[in-house]
Design an enzyme around this catalytic site. Structure first.
Site, PDB file in Angstrom:
ATOM      1  N   PHE A 129       0.862  -1.187   0.000  1.00 25.73           N
ATOM      2  CA  PHE A 129       0.000   0.000   0.000  1.00 25.73           C
ATOM      3  C   PHE A 129       0.895   1.233   0.000  1.00 25.73           C
ATOM      4  CE2 PHE A 129      -2.310   3.486   1.990  1.00 25.73           C
ATOM      5  CZ  PHE A 129      -3.458   3.501   1.211  1.00 25.73           C
ATOM      6  N   ASP A 217       9.452   3.061   0.899  1.00 25.80           N
ATOM      7  CA  ASP A 217       8.322   3.797   1.458  1.00 25.80           C
ATOM      8  C   ASP A 217       8.355   3.615   2.973  1.00 25.80           C
ATOM      9  OD1 ASP A 217       5.861   4.526   2.496  1.00 25.80           O
ATOM     10  OD2 ASP A 217       4.686   3.651   0.874  1.00 25.80           O
ATOM     11  N   LYS A 246       3.542  11.107   7.849  1.00 32.56           N
ATOM     12  CA  LYS A 246       2.989  10.707   9.143  1.00 32.56           C
ATOM     13  C   LYS A 246       3.716  11.313  10.330  1.00 32.56           C
ATOM     14  CE  LYS A 246       0.635   6.443   7.711  1.00 32.56           C
ATOM     15  NZ  LYS A 246      -0.726   6.809   8.111  1.00 32.56           N
TER      16      LYS A 246
END
Length: 409
Positions: A129, A217, A246
């Site tokens: 994802f 990532d 984040k």
């Protein structure tokens, strides 16, 4: 107040929070909750940290935005800190993780273009994802989030995560058309899936031998989540490109794409940009977050409390018929269940005052702030055991699990 004016993209619990401090949140009635998901790996240094409150307040009173047509000093300071910590050389700032990954994908395309490859391919992982833009959805592998958005870009080749031989096979099949590989060092949304030891190191070697870009990532794993600044540091490697978001802003939107000089110079003035990316507020917050992690030794705490939580979960849930596997690194832990358990997150919040998350339908994902203490570990453990129908025997010095009818089902 009604939610009728909001698009139907979320299914929130009937909870609304009005205040946060450290690892805890308070709802409208004044009830306290332990935030064991940190806003999905965002509030690593906790809610309302005094240093962050001061930094945000001061910067809001000074300057919020000028645009990237002018030098932004806080942006340069944050870039210097991040490159020092990651071992890379240059940064582009975005507003989110998906934007950071789009930046990385554009660098991969430019890398292929510079090599004269007309139809470049990027190797990505099954169960991955990377975001919800059309580009990052194309690189992802979740049927539920991709449904209805086809057709996707054909520039991606998917291989099983953690399988270096599958990477070598794809290299033999597609040859020079592959220009990069993009992956999460630990698959977060995919259920906290860890690759086998040595996989990232072997992948790094394969990328170097084939002139591929290695793109990691680290949007969920970065900024201390696994006990190191970045998950790739557990294997002693340095990728070509790293994406962050984040926890870098602890709640203030910011993303970052880090790269080596050789890769970063593929961008030229006008080839990429962002109106809000790297604004003074977000970058000052990012600098402050990094300072707090260092000052409070939160990398060490994430490693210590993560090992403690993982060990306690394995001890307590050993032999439970609904628990298939417990895995994790640092304070990124997944408990894979044999079946979905209805209302699990609601029960954890309502009955135990702990905020949990379930991903891929039946994996409990624990992402508590890096500031948690041993007492917080025990509260998280009690909530997980409770929703799975177990009872913690607190009269035992070893805090072993006492079987209940629900545990024996």
């Amino acid at each position: 107040m009604t939610a009728a004016c909001l698009m139907n993209t979320y299914k929130p619990l009937p909870l609304s929070f009005v205040r946060g401090e450290g690892a805890r949140l308070w709802d409208e009635t004044g009830r306290q909750y332990l935030d064991a998901m940190a806003g999905v790996a965002v509030t690593n240094v906790g809610h309302s940290h005094p240093q962050l409150v001061t930094a945000i307040s001061e910067q809001a009173g000074l300057l919020l935005h000028t645009s990237n047509h002018y030098r932004i000093d806080w942006q340069q300071r944050l870039a210097a800190k991040l490159t020092r910590l990651a071992g890379l050389e240059q940064v582009f700032f975005n507003n989110s993780g998906a934007e950071a990954n789009e930046t990385a994908l554009k660098l991969a395309r430019l890398h292929g273009w510079a090599k004269g490859i007309e139809q470049p391919l990027i190797l990505v992982m099954e169960n991955a994802f990377h975001g919800r833009t059309l580009g990052t959805l194309s690189a992802s592998d979740s049927g539920s989030v991709r449904l209805g958005f086809q057709p996707f870009s054909g520039e991606f080749v998917k291989v099983p995560f953690g399988d270096i031989e599958a990477v070598r096979q794809a290299s033999r099949v597609y040859g020079e058309r592959i220009v990069a590989v993009m992956l999460e060092p630990i698959q977060g949304e995919g259920g906290v899936m860890l690759p086998p030891p040595g996989y990232l190191k072997a992948l790094r070697a394969h990328c170097s031998n084939n002139a591929w870009l290695m793109i990691l990532d680290e949007i969920q794993t970065g900024i201390g989540r696994t006990g190191h600044w970045f998950a790739f540091q557990h294997e002693g490697i340095v990728p070509d490109v790293v994406t962050l978001a984040k926890a870098l802003g602890n709640g203030i939107p910011i993303g970052a794409c880090l790269a080596t000089t050789a890769v970063a110079r593929l961008f030229t003035p006008g080839s990429h940009g962002s109106t809000f990316g790297g604004n003074p507020l977000a970058c000052r917050v990012g600098c402050t977050v990094l300072d707090i992690v260092e000052q409070q030794s939160l990398l060490e705490n994430a490693a210590i409390q993560g090992e403690r939580l993982l060990a306690r979960l394995r001890e307590t849930l050993a032999g439970h018929p609904d628990v298939m596997q417990i895995r994790g690194l640092g304070l990124m832990i997944g408990i894979e269940l044999a079946r979905p358990i209805r209302d699990l997150t609601h029960i954890a919040a309502h009955e135990y005052g702990v905020l949990l998350n379930v991903t891929r339908g039946q994996t409990i994902r624990l992402l508590p702030p890096l500031i948690i203490e041993e007492s917080d570990v025990e509260q998280i453990l009690a909530a997980v055991a409770g929703v799975l129908g177990c009872v913690i025997d607190r009269n035992s010095a070893r805090h072993t699990t006492r079987s209940s009818p629900a545990c024996r089902r």
